[in-house]
Design an enzyme around this catalytic site. Structure first.
Site, PDB file in Angstrom:
ATOM      1  CE  LYS A  40       4.989  -0.925 -14.503  1.00 53.34           C
ATOM      2  NZ  LYS A  40       4.949  -0.155 -13.252  1.00 53.34           N
TER       3      LYS A  40
HETATM    4  C1  LIG Z   1       1.904  -6.138 -17.122  1.00 51.17           C
HETATM    5  C2  LIG Z   1       1.433  -5.100 -16.165  1.00 51.17           C
HETATM    6  N1  LIG Z   1       0.081  -4.769 -16.210  1.00 51.17           N
HETATM    7  C3  LIG Z   1      -0.350  -3.620 -15.378  1.00 51.17           C
HETATM    8  C4  LIG Z   1       0.921  -3.094 -14.561  1.00 51.17           C
HETATM    9  C5  LIG Z   1       0.182  -2.068 -13.576  1.00 51.17           C
HETATM   10  O1  LIG Z   1       0.858  -0.759 -13.979  1.00 51.17           O
HETATM   11  P1  LIG Z   1       1.039   0.365 -12.875  1.00 51.17           P
HETATM   12  O2  LIG Z   1       2.273  -0.259 -12.143  1.00 51.17           O
HETATM   13  O3  LIG Z   1       1.452   1.485 -13.781  1.00 51.17           O
HETATM   14  O4  LIG Z   1      -0.163   0.423 -12.018  1.00 51.17           O
HETATM   15  C6  LIG Z   1       1.989  -3.402 -14.368  1.00 51.17           C
HETATM   16  C7  LIG Z   1       2.957  -3.012 -13.448  1.00 51.17           C
HETATM   17  O5  LIG Z   1       3.976  -3.644 -13.291  1.00 51.17           O
HETATM   18  C8  LIG Z   1       2.537  -4.800 -15.253  1.00 51.17           C
HETATM   19  O6  LIG Z   1       3.790  -5.069 -15.514  1.00 51.17           O
END
Ligand SMILES: Cc1ncc(COP(=O)(O)O)c(C=O)c1O
Length: 370
Positions: A40
């Site tokens: 992120k």
């Molecule tokens: C640890 C983790 N994996 C996957 C995701 C999913 O990513 P996206 O929000 O880009 O769909 C997030 C999103 O908060 C996350 O914090």
């Protein structure tokens, strides 16, 4: 001289040594290498830099976001480095470790107590964040669930970086989903440049990003109760899986004990789906994005007492993991049939990204699938 934000991106890829697919090498892109410890950092930095360029953000301003975890932590880190006040709306599910991290970076935290109509806190948090944005002068709302700049970060930065790390190509990329930033941006880039790479998306059981029953689940960082606008073209996804909490956690614990790699729940979920995908003979190289680190989950996924309290299997070995993989079936190969776009939420939640979504034609696009 380097700045802490210069450390965002350029994360390494590793290949698993003891756990592999029937035919494929399984690779992990280790996003914990970003300075605030997760993928992120990429959209957070990108969105902040875009806002700065557009004159929407200047030192001393307030960044307001709804996030129960990683995105809030990334904003807090960047805010501390660049001199922004950061206000994060979390909910009672947010772990103590994440709250501590937000506070360590000096962010202000509001804990939203009211559940929304899906039983989660997403909509309540977003609505309040938008209200605060209207009330607080000189404030900026990244709006990660609606602002397409989130997906742009992965289209412009993460995806080309992946492509450069695999010059011989990838047969599949497995992505966990929540705001759809990773899915939207990486699927767009790969379908434009490497259409032969299969895009596999993994959601939590209980989330309704791709329709289906809505109920509580334990997987952190995954799921939503609608298809986010960041997934502007759902057709670019080849295959969708919904992975049970327990299978994902068994994958995490097995990875720690048998590969020495400590990952978060969303990576465990991705690994279960990757092992399934890797059962096909044509799959030689499959990549999972390891979005964060298991250190964030030492009190939950990696804590036997917590696992027992949730009545979850404590076994962590490749055989048990492969049994979980055997039970997993593909949820959909026709994403348009399971699309759950709710464009009315842009108005109901009063999203500040509405104009941008209109200008890009995103709203018209997703309406085709409503
Ligand atoms: C640890 C983790 N994996 C996957 C995701 C999913 O990513 P996206 O929000 O880009 O769909 C997030 C999103 O908060 C996350 O914090």
């Amino acid at each position: 001289m380097a700045h802490v934000t210069d450390l965002v991106g350029n994360t390494p890829c590793i290949t698993m040594q003891n756990i592999s697919g029937k035919y494929a090498n399984l690779h992990l892109k280790i996003e914990r290498g970003n300075p605030a410890g997760s993928i992120k950092d990429r959209p957070a930095l990108y969105m902040i830099e875009q806002a700065e360029k557009m004159g929407k953000l200047k030192p001393g301003d307030t960044i307001i976001e709804s996030s129960s975890g990683n995105f809030g932590i990334s904003l807090a880190m960047i805010g501390a480095a660049k001199g922004y006040h950061v206000l994060i709306l979390v909910d009672p599910k947010t772990t103590q470790a994440n709250l501590n991290m937000l506070k360590a970076y000096g962010a202000e935290v509001i804990v939203v107590q009211e559940k929304d109509d899906s039983g989660s806190y997403h909509k309540t948090r977003i609505k309040l964040a938008n209200e605060l944005h209207r009330e607080i002068p000189n404030s900026f709302r990244p709006d990660q669930c609606f602002n397409p700049t989130n997906a742009d970060a992965h289209y412009n930065i993460t995806a080309p970086e992946i492509a450069s790390q695999f010059p011989d190509g990838l047969d599949a990329i497995v992505l966990a989903v929540s705001t759809g930033g990773q899915t939207g941006g990486i699927s767009r880039y790969f379908k434009e440049h490497y259409p032969q790479t299969k895009i596999v998306v993994v959601d939590a059981i209980g989330s309704s990003i791709f329709s289906g029953d809505e109920h509580g689940y334990l997987l952190p960082g995954m799921g939503l109760s609608w298809t986010p606008t960041n997934i502007e073209n759902i057709n670019l996804i080849d295959e969708i899986y919904k992975v049970p909490d327990e299978s994902a956690f068994i994958a995490c614990r097995t990875l720690a004990k048998h590969e020495g790699i400590l990952v978060g729940g969303s990576t465990g979920a991705s690994l279960v789906a990757a092992l399934k995908v890797a059962e096909a003979e044509e799959m030689k190289d499959v990549l999972c994005l390891a979005s964060d680190s298991g250190e964030r989950y030492l009190n939950t996924i990696y804590n036997d007492d917590w696992m027992k309290s949730q009545h979850l299997n404590l076994k962590a070995d490749p055989e048990t993991l492969l049994k979980e993989v055997k039970q997993l079936t593909v949820y959909s190969q026709q994403p348009t049939k399971v699309a759950n776009y709710k464009p009315y939420l842009i108005d109901t939640l009063e999203s500040p990204s509405k104009q941008l979504l209109f200008e890009r034609g995103s709203i018209n696009h997703i309406k085709e699938y409503v």
